[in-house]
Enzyme design. Structure first.
Site: not given
Length: 380
Positions: A3, A11, A14, A87, A211, A334
């Protein structure tokens, strides 16, 4: 996955970007096994996973920049907008919708909210993409000041994004770190976005939960069906049921006399009722109620209980489940930490199957499903 936003430090959300996906899955599996020591080794299945990129069905975008030149993405450390519309996590249809949506915001003259100055109106764009390539677009505003402007601009939005099905305005008047507020204004006749899955279609209203990864969500529901397919409970309860995903999928294979779903959101309950009405549930009566799931469960405990709570887990409900006559518990979580705490509070329920679901590739977030069976019924 690589990325450019991550590599350029624009960013860093992640945190696992660049880690081979197979290694991510192995680490996820190892982390869950270590965090959930009461789950026997033989109960675990290999993690379920979909693609490592282009999987997100929802974009939660902070709107920055200035009027006529908005950014859609996140804020930097100074509170200024960083544009992330390219993204690589978004589904192709969602990815393709973001440039026209940014152009619409600019063309309409909506004023982005300036966090440092606490001025402006448009705070976030929340966009959901369905398997049928339809969109639900929610504009999170500071006030109703630009509501009329948005209403007048709807034909323009439909012209440039004809796949748009649901449009709403959410109000978040406070200056706080939140994505949305409680008040919602629907701007379209259509109030729900159909999410067509292999087994059935669910319906999402503006504030409904679904989800993040549609493909992995389908795997999650199908796994639940597989684990309970040999059970024949007369009564199934689905607590924190949302729009009915788990309960309705399970009812298809268990065919109980009654499926009872509990969810605090009345709008989600209405969506679940619609999905249930569309099914041919032979012999099953589906009842969905708006109530606090954490306060449910008394003497009329079901044979099969499903829980899909928020990250904090089920809290005091775990103790009531332990003391109940529930024979089987299907728990979707989660947060392995809160799940471990809840399992420790229910020692009479023994994990017989467990599996991780890679719902959030490139991050340490996870989804885990566990099936438990009572092995020591409480006296009385």
């Amino acid at each position: 996955m690589r990325c450019g936003y991550f590599d350029s430090h624009r960013c860093r959300s992640c945190e696992l970007m660049g880690v081979p996906y197979a290694e991510q899955l192995a680490d996820l599996d190892r982390h869950l096994r270590e965090t959930l020591p009461t789950v026997p080794t033989e109960a675990w299945s290999a993690p379920a996973a979909g693609p490592e990129s282009h999987f997100r069905n929802k974009a939660k975008l902070v709107v920055g920049g200035r009027r006529g030149a908005p950014t859609l993405g996140i804020l930097d450390t100074a509170g200024r907008g960083v544009d992330l519309r390219d993204c690589g996590l978004y589904e192709p249809g969602l990815h393709a919708a973001l440039p026209p949506l940014a152009d619409f915001v600019a063309r309409t003259g909506l004023t982005p909210y300036d966090v440092p100055q606490r001025s402006g109106e448009l705070k976030h764009l929340l966009v959901t993409h369905s398997p049928d390539d339809e969109l639900m677009i929610r504009f999170v505003l500071r006030s109703t000041g630009q509501l009329a402007k948005l209403e007048r601009a709807l034909p323009d939005l439909s012209e440039h994004l004809p796949q748009t099905r649901v449009v709403s305005v959410n109000l978040l008047p406070e200056h706080r770190a939140a994505t949305e507020g409680a008040e919602e204004h629907l701007l379209t006749q259509q109030a729900e976005l159909p999410m067509r899955l292999p087994e059935l279609t669910l319906y999402l209203g503006p504030q409904a939960f679904f989800q993040t990864d549609t493909a992995v969500a389908a795997m999650l529901y199908q796994q639940a069906q597989q684990w309970v397919s040999d059970l024949r409970p007369k009564l199934v309860w689905d607590l924190f049921c949302g729009v009915g995903g788990f309960g309705l999928h399970v009812a298809q294979v268990c065919q109980p006399q009654v499926l009872r779903g509990i969810e605090i959101s009345a709008a989600a309950v209405a969506s679940a009722q619609r999905a249930a009405a569309a099914l041919d549930q032979t012999g099953t009566r589906c009842i969905f109620e708006a109530a606090d799931a954490e306060q449910e469960l008394g003497t009329d405990a079901p044979e099969l209980l499903i829980v899909n709570p928020p990250r904090r887990g089920i809290g005091a409900l775990a103790g009531r489940i332990e003391q109940s006559g529930v024979e089987y518990l299907l728990y979707s979580s989660c947060n392995a930490g809160s799940l471990a705490r809840d399992l420790a509070a229910m020692p009479s329920l023994h994990p017989v199957a467990a599996r991780a679901f890679a719902m959030f590739p490139q991050t340490r977030h996870h989804e885990v499903l566990v099936l438990l069976r009572r092995i020591d019924h409480p006296a009385g």
